[in-house]
Enzyme design. Structure first.
Site, mmCIF file in Angstrom:
data_model
loop_
_atom_site.group_PDB
_atom_site.id
_atom_site.type_symbol
_atom_site.label_atom_id
_atom_site.label_comp_id
_atom_site.label_asym_id
_atom_site.label_seq_id
_atom_site.Cartn_x
_atom_site.Cartn_y
_atom_site.Cartn_z
ATOM 1 N N THR A 165 2.937 5.656 7.676
ATOM 2 C CA THR A 165 3.570 7.058 7.949
ATOM 3 C C THR A 165 3.170 7.795 9.261
ATOM 4 O OG1 THR A 165 4.506 7.024 5.723
ATOM 5 C CG2 THR A 165 4.794 8.969 6.882
ATOM 6 N N ASP B 24 2.477 -1.420 7.060
ATOM 7 C CA ASP B 24 2.693 -0.502 5.733
ATOM 8 C C ASP B 24 1.851 -0.634 4.762
ATOM 9 O OD1 ASP B 24 5.423 1.203 4.379
ATOM 10 O OD2 ASP B 24 3.956 0.431 3.238
ATOM 11 N N THR C 213 -10.570 3.465 -18.389
ATOM 12 C CA THR C 213 -9.339 4.474 -19.058
ATOM 13 C C THR C 213 -8.419 4.814 -18.076
ATOM 14 O OG1 THR C 213 -10.669 6.471 -18.285
ATOM 15 C CG2 THR C 213 -11.277 5.861 -20.618
HETATM 16 N N1 ASP Z 1 4.361 3.250 2.902
HETATM 17 C C1 ASP Z 1 3.553 4.308 3.772
HETATM 18 C C2 ASP Z 1 2.310 3.352 3.583
HETATM 19 O O1 ASP Z 1 1.481 3.598 2.731
HETATM 20 C C3 ASP Z 1 3.423 5.386 3.086
HETATM 21 C C4 ASP Z 1 2.332 6.315 3.844
HETATM 22 O O2 ASP Z 1 1.847 6.215 4.988
HETATM 23 O O3 ASP Z 1 2.616 7.572 3.569
HETATM 24 O O4 ASP Z 1 1.929 2.779 4.807
#
Ligand code: ASP
Length: 393
Positions: free
Chosen positions: A44, A91, A321
């Site tokens: 992101t 991603d 756990t």
């Molecule tokens: N879906 C994104 C990722 O993990 C979310 C993020 O970067 O916050 O690449």
């Protein structure tokens, strides 16, 4: 019912990574000769909204913005840097062991040229990557800081800018010689943190204190919690292997399915030889427990069934756990051992760290008995060991 984390076995090579594009920095900053390498992997942090309003990675955007950031150019606490932007920005939910291996190889490939590393990464599986790097980079004596953001840099209000700037400061600090996650003003040991919220404070390290925090005006590193400088030169072990099944042992867990999986064989390969002997599908099973129950109760019966099948096929059985924070008390640990000494209890280790540690140990071609013996030992600060003993790997 369950989630399964697997790494490719030796028989099926991991997907080929796209070549990286090296973009040298033109920034004339920093007071000494230290230099940082930024590996921009995806997430992101560098995304922008498309025409439909959905976030997507945009090639070159974060790289260009970082080159232009006044804070990065002018701070005496931030060393000059170069950026390698991955040709295919990922991603992090789509990442796997092959990607961790590639990042480790990129750090190792540039290790002598740089004094610190920043990995700009998605948040969803950042703790897996950070854990994997912590095991793969043996004798690390430079900072490797993994960061990302909940809100992209392109948005007017975001956490990306602050996370990048402070991470770059920490990546410039020679006192840090381990893999860390920096997020929301806290520096965590990479193999001790988990993503627990979808907010700015997405990460926590419930069983080990933060290695540093941003105070009102400056960042305070807690040197007493850092790993010591290693002896010996850095070596990369970028062969994560081992098929690890991770299953919650809930009250209504479908133990029949778990047992069937443990009985399942891998498709035969040429390595199986003429007799066609087939290895089990799983090398290890990681059970997440809500508790141990009574010595004669449901959990004990479930565990005994699982262990009986696993033992038959030399599959390592580990348990942690379900709770993010804390661990079983001493009496429960005793009860677990009484149910079966074959179960390796991982005390306060994070699930993500446990999964990749299993892949790492199997990647070293160790036999299951040795993997089981090393899992509860402290290799990179990932566990408070219950056993007395130290291991060097
Ligand atoms: N879906 C994104 C990722 O993990 C979310 C993020 O970067 O916050 O690449």
């Amino acid at each position: 019912m369950s989630s399964t984390a697997t790494a490719e076995s030796a028989g099926s090579p991991p997907k080929a990574p796209a070549p990286a594009v090296a973009l040298p920095s033109t920034i004339p900053c920093g007071g000494d000769s230290r230099r940082i390498l930024v590996l921009y992997v995806g997430g992101t942090i560098g995304m922008m909204k498309n025409a439909e309003g959905a976030l997507e990675c945009v090639a070159g955007y974060l790289t260009q913005q970082m080159h232009e950031m006044r804070e990065l150019r002018e701070s005496a606490e931030i060393a000059p840097f170069d950026i390698i932007e991955y040709a295919e920005l990922l991603d992090s939910s789509d990442m796997n062991a092959a990607d961790y291996c590639r990042i480790a190889a990129d750090v190792a490939g540039h290790y002598d040229e740089y004094d610190g590393f920043l990995v700009a990464h998605g948040t969803d599986t950042m703790h897996y990557t950070a854990s994997a790097l912590s095991f793969m980079l043996h004798n690390l004596d430079k900072p490797v800081i993994v960061t990302g953001a909940m809100v992209p840099l392109a948005e007017p209000y975001n956490d990306a800018r602050r996370n990048v700037i402070i991470s770059m400061m920490i990546a410039s600090d020679p006192k840090v010689c381990e893999v860390c996650v920096f997020f929301n003003d806290s520096l965590f040991r990479g193999n001790r943190c988990s993503k627990v919220y979808h907010t700015y404070g997405a990460f926590t390290s419930a069983n080990y204190p933060p290695l540093g925090t941003m105070e009102a005006t400056h960042f305070v590193l807690k040197e007493e919690y850092l790993l010591p400088q290693p002896n010996g030169s850095m070596k990369v072990m970028s062969d994560l292997r081992g098929r690890v099944g991770c299953y919650p042992l809930d009250p209504d867990a479908d133990v029949d399915t778990i047992v069937a999986l443990l009985e399942h064989k891998r498709p035969p390969t040429t390595a199986d030889g003429e007799d066609g002997a087939q290895a089990p599908l799983l090398d290890a099973i990681l059970l997440t427990l809500n508790g141990v129950g009574s010595a004669t109760g449901t959990v004990a019966a479930q565990l005994r069934r699982i262990v009986k099948t696993a033992q038959k096929h030399s599959i390592v059985v580990c348990a942690v756990t379900r709770e993010i924070s804390g661990t079983l008390n001493a009496l429960e640990v005793q009860r677990l051992r009484a149910i079966s000494p074959y179960i390796v209890y991982l005390n306060d280790m994070c699930i993500s760290a446990a999964e990749v540690k299993l892949m790492y140990l199997f990647g070293k071609n160790l036999p299951p008995s040795q993997v089981a013996a090393l899992m509860p030992m402290n290799l990179r600060g990932e566990i408070t060991p219950l056993l007395v003993g130290a291991a060097k790997l």
